[in-house]
Motif scaffolding. Structure first.
Motif, PDB file in Angstrom:
ATOM      1  N   HIS B  52      -2.774  -0.785  -2.678  1.00 33.41           N
ATOM      2  CA  HIS B  52      -2.858   0.854  -3.024  1.00 33.41           C
ATOM      3  C   HIS B  52      -3.900   1.524  -2.203  1.00 33.41           C
ATOM      4  O   HIS B  52      -3.967   2.343  -1.873  1.00 33.41           O
ATOM      5  CB  HIS B  52      -2.794   0.732  -4.673  1.00 33.41           C
ATOM      6  CG  HIS B  52      -3.327   1.945  -4.921  1.00 33.41           C
ATOM      7  ND1 HIS B  52      -2.232   3.018  -5.103  1.00 33.41           N
ATOM      8  CD2 HIS B  52      -4.237   2.648  -5.602  1.00 33.41           C
ATOM      9  CE1 HIS B  52      -2.652   4.389  -5.743  1.00 33.41           C
ATOM     10  NE2 HIS B  52      -4.245   3.653  -5.958  1.00 33.41           N
ATOM     11  N   ILE B  53      -5.251   0.852  -2.465  1.00 28.82           N
ATOM     12  CA  ILE B  53      -6.438   1.604  -2.007  1.00 28.82           C
ATOM     13  C   ILE B  53      -6.711   1.321  -0.328  1.00 28.82           C
ATOM     14  O   ILE B  53      -7.213   2.166   0.232  1.00 28.82           O
ATOM     15  CB  ILE B  53      -7.640   0.819  -2.484  1.00 28.82           C
ATOM     16  CG1 ILE B  53      -7.834  -0.588  -2.385  1.00 28.82           C
ATOM     17  CG2 ILE B  53      -7.735   1.444  -3.921  1.00 28.82           C
ATOM     18  CD1 ILE B  53      -8.961  -1.146  -3.112  1.00 28.82           C
ATOM     19  N   GLN B  54      -5.937   0.278   0.055  1.00 38.35           N
ATOM     20  CA  GLN B  54      -6.223   0.332   1.724  1.00 38.35           C
ATOM     21  C   GLN B  54      -4.984   1.030   2.493  1.00 38.35           C
ATOM     22  O   GLN B  54      -4.943   1.199   3.563  1.00 38.35           O
ATOM     23  CB  GLN B  54      -6.002  -1.051   2.004  1.00 38.35           C
ATOM     24  CG  GLN B  54      -7.337  -2.113   1.845  1.00 38.35           C
ATOM     25  CD  GLN B  54      -7.355  -3.224   2.262  1.00 38.35           C
ATOM     26  OE1 GLN B  54      -6.460  -3.449   3.453  1.00 38.35           O
ATOM     27  NE2 GLN B  54      -7.788  -4.311   1.785  1.00 38.35           N
ATOM     28  N   HIS B  55      -3.913   1.384   1.710  1.00 36.70           N
ATOM     29  CA  HIS B  55      -2.917   2.235   2.104  1.00 36.70           C
ATOM     30  C   HIS B  55      -2.144   1.369   3.231  1.00 36.70           C
ATOM     31  O   HIS B  55      -1.731   1.828   4.268  1.00 36.70           O
ATOM     32  CB  HIS B  55      -2.979   3.685   2.664  1.00 36.70           C
ATOM     33  CG  HIS B  55      -3.913   4.451   1.599  1.00 36.70           C
ATOM     34  ND1 HIS B  55      -3.521   5.100   0.545  1.00 36.70           N
ATOM     35  CD2 HIS B  55      -5.493   4.810   1.665  1.00 36.70           C
ATOM     36  CE1 HIS B  55      -4.530   5.414   0.065  1.00 36.70           C
ATOM     37  NE2 HIS B  55      -5.511   5.661   0.774  1.00 36.70           N
ATOM     38  N   ALA B  56      -1.982   0.135   2.664  1.00 36.95           N
ATOM     39  CA  ALA B  56      -1.239  -1.061   3.505  1.00 36.95           C
ATOM     40  C   ALA B  56      -0.077  -1.353   2.989  1.00 36.95           C
ATOM     41  O   ALA B  56      -0.292  -2.162   2.210  1.00 36.95           O
ATOM     42  CB  ALA B  56      -2.304  -1.827   3.911  1.00 36.95           C
ATOM     43  N   PRO B  57       1.265  -0.693   3.256  1.00 41.81           N
ATOM     44  CA  PRO B  57       2.338  -1.049   2.305  1.00 41.81           C
ATOM     45  C   PRO B  57       2.632  -2.555   2.643  1.00 41.81           C
ATOM     46  O   PRO B  57       3.498  -2.879   1.647  1.00 41.81           O
ATOM     47  CB  PRO B  57       3.360   0.065   2.790  1.00 41.81           C
ATOM     48  CG  PRO B  57       2.653   0.790   3.956  1.00 41.81           C
ATOM     49  CD  PRO B  57       1.332   0.372   4.217  1.00 41.81           C
ATOM     50  N   TYR B  60       2.091  -4.726  -0.065  1.00 44.26           N
ATOM     51  CA  TYR B  60       2.963  -4.888  -1.442  1.00 44.26           C
ATOM     52  C   TYR B  60       4.031  -6.403  -1.433  1.00 44.26           C
ATOM     53  O   TYR B  60       4.126  -6.788  -2.418  1.00 44.26           O
ATOM     54  CB  TYR B  60       3.871  -3.668  -1.501  1.00 44.26           C
ATOM     55  CG  TYR B  60       2.952  -2.493  -2.076  1.00 44.26           C
ATOM     56  CD1 TYR B  60       2.830  -1.462  -1.510  1.00 44.26           C
ATOM     57  CD2 TYR B  60       2.401  -2.517  -3.224  1.00 44.26           C
ATOM     58  CE1 TYR B  60       2.068  -0.313  -1.956  1.00 44.26           C
ATOM     59  CE2 TYR B  60       1.770  -1.520  -3.955  1.00 44.26           C
ATOM     60  CZ  TYR B  60       1.480  -0.507  -3.170  1.00 44.26           C
ATOM     61  OH  TYR B  60       0.569   0.522  -3.717  1.00 44.26           O
TER      62      TYR B  60
END
Lengths: 318, 220, 670
Positions: B52-57, B60
């Motif tokens: 979420h905070i690194q914006h690295a999907p 997930y």
């Protein structure tokens, strides 16, 4: 004039603490009874017990000495003074700077010392059991308590309860994992020190399950009344410490005036009720441990304290 | 990075260290397996928050794999194995639990002392994650060497892998390929270990590795 | 000048010592000798207090033309020496006052009376010495005088062995100190402390000197693992001498460490602080665990001394660590805590040894398992012992709590240290300190409870009587000092300011001027403690409670048999013994630290034999450390035995070989 007023407020806290202690114990008993689907004794039953004991004769064993007779007064006085120095509805009262957390723990240690000696005084084996187990539990609980104090002082820069409470309330401490660990450690130490389940059973008189009750087995009459009140005060003290350090919202600051004090007192009563409810639920939910598992329990509290300190060092290394 | 994000990441990483300690404290088999499920759950939450905070999907997916495989499937399988093998439920320890926990604290302190100066130039988040990941790794190793029971050694081994996942996500940028290959090799290792466990159990009626000692040839 | 006065006092003590040899046969010999030492010590105490409080004009140095011709004997009194002189002479005065009463029961006065004043003189001289030679000479003199006192009852079992071990450890310690001073003096050979201060050594040499000083002076103080002689030798001496050895001589050893490490070595390194603090923490816990396993009253007290020395060294280590990082106020705090504990421990340890001496005189027994119920027979001694026990267990409002509280405050300042190892080590040491404090309370509940409370377990305990008024008066004076130092600690802390200023370069904030006599170690917002206020509030609360009870509760009281859950047992053997009291702690800690094993043999039903329980404890340090060393020494000695039986030609070859080797060394060195 101002100093007379401050003294009055401090004295009011002393009286408040003494008056509330039996009520708190009664509330915990009633809640436990309700959880077990019983009616339970009325809330004011502890007051009635103390009054009944005060009216009874004292029966002294032939081999008891003056230590046995003086100990209840000293235990009562030190525990009452310690409980009166913890911020309940307001921080920064006149005498609260006479002792910080370490001194409070040591005051409770004085009370325990006298009680353990009284246990050995009559020369029976029950007193010996109680005293030796009590000193074992104390020797394990003190390092754990110190670690919790260390974590708090690392964060708040002080060991005065008033300063810690004001720090927690005012600044944005944020979501700190170390504080959660310190809270759990403090709760474990509080359970051990107050002889609650799972360390000791306050409602039993079987020798296999006694620690505190074994030490005071020979006491009767007004002496026993003083010791019972001291035990209530000690429980109230620990709940107050947890409330003022970890949930300080609503506490007044000294000098804010009587309205703030009354509001603080109201919030304090709510916190006590919540604490009593949680304690009752916890005690009903688990069983008592055998004595030689207590070191594991308190060792876990010590580890939690250490871990809290280490984690705090990591986040503060900027 | 704002305070709240940092605090939550710290919460999960610290929580992972705490659960590693809880793994060391357990003395019953079912407790160990359930704790391991909790361990995997915490690591998947930590990875999801990093995503979420690194914006690295793609992280997930890593979190989902950790959750499904390690928090659900493997514990269920281990529970079945325990029941089938009829392994008795207490775990023998080599040294007392208190001393093991003290050693664990020493290891955490050691990892912090080693990691913090090395990663001084990286961001705070990476620093924390690497220090705690090393702690989890060392605690997993400690669990492996202080238990006599083969199943708990396997769990220690898998908790090491969780620590490695935390380190990799904290260091920003773990490609999915790496994650899949690492997970695959762990899976193969586990299958081999499982086969051996069954054979040992058939032969010797126990999985206490100490019992294997008597059957070694050429004792000095 | 103050120094001349002090040296005359020492001379008077030596004169009394010599005069005691012919006088010892007289009936009133002990009164005369102890009275003389009492007056001289009191005089020296007064001079020392004046030196510490007045400072500058009274301090000074002096050189006497005795000893080595080119060196002379340097003596100096500065703030540190003045403080330790106070400790030494207070202890000496107390022991002399106690001895006036106790000495009457001495069976061999000729073996004790001449050496007692010499022992006092030796201790005073060590503190006053200002050059290496005088220091070592007086150190050895002190050791020999105390050895003679330990051997005064040499026919009692165990005393001779204790004296032998003491002599070996003392010689070993002096050897280490000799090497330390040799390294400090350097190739130039300037042995006066002035010269050493002017030329601080290099880093490697400083490390070696630190380690040697810790070994040499630490063995006399009782640092683990060099403490093994202490619990054997201290109890073997007569009780007032035990009090001096435990309460005062160990402090002279601490003085040695402080003088060498803080004064002569220059700026310390941070790892030195870590080492000293860690040694202190381990010593504290090991000492108190050993004490808990003991049931001989005097050995318990001796092991307890080891614990308190550990606490003092924790404070010293912290002071070193802070000083190495330039944090001067924190170093002053830690040093004040350590020195205050030096004072406190000498007071309450002397008090406790005097109490055990009273018990020994009265019952002839030291074994707690045979005592009990003495509070009814010896009420005054019991009260003083209770005050001493409360003080040593660090309970407010007594003095032991104040010095431990200050040590905790120093530990809480440690997060400001930059080195990571120190940051993690100090909280661990704090946990060790808290553990040892709690175990000390357990130990003294056991010591006081089993000895004085309960029911008497033997005829000797049943027929005990109170001791003479000199002993009781001494104990009460010391108990009063414990209370006063606990209630008014601010004045003591201020008195220590010149000492910390000279050693650490800073002092704690002035305490005397704060309202209500609170003490504030760092800042008011951080922490504070008010012993007097606490004492008054507790007294007020107790009085209020007693008054309310008196007014509204029933005042009736009657005596009866003990309740004991309905089984009142007439036999005192059913009481808890010392061993049973410490059983839970032995199970939890002892199985690891002492490899404690319990075996119970219960005969089958119908068999009338008694059941037996055996508890086996092994001293891990003795097994791991000393036994291998003695084996190696024995082996080497056996091998070298052959040298006794060589032929004349072989001896000549040895001489020839030595000469040739020396010449070769000389050739290479050129």
């Amino acid at each position: 004039m101002a100093i007379a007023l401050n003294l009055l407020v401090q004295f009011a806290q002393m009286v408040l603490v003494l008056a509330l202690a039996p009520l708190f114990a009664g509330f915990v008993r009633k809640t436990k009874a309700h959880l077990l689907r019983r009616q339970g004794p009325p809330l004011i039953q502890p007051y009635r017990e103390v009054l009944r004991l005060l009216r009874k004769d004292v029966v002294l064993a032939d081999s008891a000495s003056w230590v046995f007779r003086v100990a209840p007064y000293l235990v009562f006085a030190t525990t009452w003074v310690a409980a009166a120095l913890v911020p309940t509805f307001a921080t920064g009262l006149v005498f609260s700077y006479a002792a910080d957390v370490i001194a409070l723990v040591a005051l409770l240690g004085s009370a325990r010392f006298m009680l353990a000696l009284a246990g050995l005084d009559v020369g029976t084996s029950f007193g010996g059991i109680g005293s030796s187990r009590e000193m074992l539990i104390a020797s394990l609980a003190e390092p754990a308590m110190l670690m919790v104090v260390f974590t708090l002082s690392l964060l708040a820069g002080s060991t005065q309860l008033s300063s810690i409470a004001e720090f927690m309330q005012a600044s944005d401490v944020g979501l700190r994992f170390s504080l959660a660990l310190a809270l759990i450690g403090l709760i474990m130490v509080a359970i051990a020190e107050n002889a609650r389940i799972p360390i000791d059973n306050p409602a039993t008189h079987l020798e296999l399950t006694m620690v505190h009750e074994a030490m005071i087995l020979e006491y009767s009459g007004r002496h026993l009344a003083l010791i019972e009140v001291a035990a209530f005060l000690k429980l109230l003290l620990y709940v107050s410490v947890i409330a003022c350090v970890f949930f300080p919202w609503g506490i007044a600051v000294s000098g804010q005036g009587p309205v703030a004090y009354l509001a603080g007192a109201g919030v304090y009563l709510l916190k006590l009720a919540a604490g009593g409810l949680l304690l009752a639920v916890f005690e009903t939910a688990i069983a008592k441990m055998r004595v030689f598992r207590v070191p594991d329990f308190l060792g876990a509290a010590l580890m939690l304290g250490f871990l809290a300190t280490l984690l705090l060092f990591v986040t503060m290394a900027r | 990075m704002d305070r709240f994000a940092l605090d939550v990441a710290h919460l999960f990483a610290g929580g992972l260290v705490l659960v590693s300690f809880m793994l060391l404290y357990q003395d019953r088999m079912t407790g160990v397996v359930n704790n391991f499920a909790l361990h995997a759950l915490v690591v998947s939450l930590a990875v999801a928050w990093q995503a979420h905070i690194q914006h690295a999907p793609h992280l997930y997916i890593t979190a989902a794999i950790a959750l499904v495989v390690k928090a659900i499937i493997i514990p269920l399988a281990l529970h079945r194995i325990i029941v089938r093998l009829g392994i008795h439920r207490t775990i023998e320890v080599v040294v007392g639990i208190g001393q093991t926990m003290l050693a664990g604290i020493g290891l955490v302190a050691l990892s912090i002392i080693v990691m913090l100066p090395i990663t001084a130039k990286a961001g705070t988040l990476t620093q924390q994650d690497l220090a705690f990941a090393l702690s989890v790794l060392l605690l997993g190793l400690l669990m492996m060497i202080s238990r006599r029971n083969a199943v708990s050694q396997v769990i220690g081994f898998m908790s090491i892998e969780n620590g490695l996942i935390l380190a990799a996500t904290g260091a920003k940028g773990m490609p999915l390929v790496v994650e899949i290959s690492v997970a695959f090799s762990i899976l193969i290792a586990l299958i081999v270990i499982g086969v051996f466990l069954f054979r040992i159990r058939e032969r010797f009626d126990t999985v206490d590795i100490h019992a294997l000692h008597e059957f070694r040839g050429e004792q000095p | 000048m103050a120094l001349t006065g002090l040296l005359w006092c020492v001379g008077a003590l030596l004169a009394v010592s010599v005069a005691a040899i012919p006088v010892a046969r007289l009936r009133s010999a002990s009164t005369l000798v102890y009275g003389a030492t009492l007056s001289v010590s009191a005089l020296a105490l007064a001079i020392a207090i004046a030196c510490l409080l007045a400072g500058g004009p009274l301090l000074g140095a002096l050189t006497l033309p005795v000893g080595l011709p080119w060196l002379g004997a340097h003596f100096r009194v500065d703030a540190l020496a003045a403080f330790f002189l106070i400790v030494v002479n207070l202890g000496a005065a107390g022991a002399s006052l106690y001895g006036i009463g106790y000495g009457r029961h001495e069976e061999a006065p000729g073996r004790v009376l001449p050496f007692f004043p010499a022992f006092l003189a030796g201790m005073n001289l060590v503190v006053l010495a200002d050059d290496a030679f005088t220091f070592l000479f007086t150190w050895e003199f002190m050791s020999l005088a105390s050895w003679a006192l330990v051997m005064s009852h040499h026919r009692r079992p165990g005393n001779a062995a204790a004296g032998y071990l003491y002599l070996i450890m003392a010689s070993f310690g002096t050897l280490a100190l000799l090497l330390a001073f040799g390294l400090l003096a350097g190739p130039a050979g300037g042995y006066a402390f002035e010269a050493i201060r002017a030329a601080p050594p290099a880093a490697g040499v400083a490390a070696a000197v630190l380690v040697l000083a810790l070994i040499g002076a630490g063995s006399k103080a009782g640092l683990v693992p060099l403490h093994v002689w202490l619990p054997l030798a201290h109890p073997a001496a007569p009780s007032h001498v035990s009090a001096l050895m435990s309460g005062v001589m160990t402090k002279v050893a601490v003085y040695g460490v402080v003088r060498i490490v803080f004064d002569l070595l220059g700026v310390p390194t941070w790892w030195a602080g870590a080492l000293v603090a860690l040694l202190g923490g381990v010593t504290a816990v090991m000492g108190v665990l050993h004490a808990l396993m003991e049931h001989d009253l005097k050995r318990l007290l001796a092991y307890h001394t080891v614990e308190n020395i550990g606490i003092i060294f924790i404070g010293l280590g912290l002071a070193l660590a802070f000083a190495a990082n330039g944090m001067r106020p924190a170093a002053a705090l830690a040093l004040t805590a350590a020195l205050f504990h030096v004072f406190n421990h000498s007071v309450f340890k002397s008090l406790l040894f005097f109490g055990s001496g009273a018990v020994l005189t009265s019952t002839g027994l030291r074994d707690m398992e045979q005592l009990g119920g003495l509070i009814h027979r010896m009420p005054l001694t019991a009260f003083a012992f209770l005050v001493g026990s409360a003080a040593i267990s660090a309970l407010p409002p007594f003095n032991g709590f104040v010095s431990e509280w200050l040590t905790f405050q120093a530990i809480l300042v440690s997060p400001a240290l930059p080195q990571w190892l120190l940051k993690f080590l100090v909280p661990a040491i704090g946990a060790l300190l808290a553990l040892s404090a709690a175990l000390a309370a357990a130990c003294f509940v056991k010591a006081f409870g089993v000895t004085f409370l309960g029911r008497p377990r033997s005829d000797a305990a049943r027929s005990a009587r109170e001791v003479d008024r000199w002993s009781v008066a001494t104990m009460f004076v010391l108990a009063a000092v414990c209370l006063v130092a606990g209630i008014l600690p601010g004045y003591f802390i201020d008195a220590l300011a010149p000492v910390t200023r000279s050693l650490a370069g800073a002092r704690m904030p002035p305490q005397g001027a704060l309202d209500w006599l609170t003490i504030v170690p760092v800042a008011q917002s951080r922490s504070s403690y008010n012993g007097l206020l606490l004492f008054l509030i507790i007294a007020f609360a107790a009085g209020l409670g007693a008054e309310a009870i008196h007014r509204w509760a029933s005042g009736a009281l009657r005596r009866s048999a003990a309740w004991d859950c309905g089984f009142p047992d007439a036999s005192p053997a059913t009481q808890y013994t010392a061993g049973s009291f410490s059983q839970p702690i032995r199970r939890v800690f002892g199985s690891v630290v002492f490899r404690a094993r319990e075996e119970v043999h219960i005969p089958p039903p119908g068999d009338l034999r008694a059941a037996e329980m055996h508890v086996r404890l092994r001293d891990v340090l003795w097994d791991a450390f000393y036994v291998p060393i003695t084996r190696v020494v024995g082996y080497v000695a056996d091998r070298f035995n052959k040298v006794q039986f060589l032929s004349i030609r072989a001896y000549l070859t040895l001489v020839f070989g030595a000469l040739v080797a020396l010449l070769m060394v000389l050739a290479v060195w050129q």
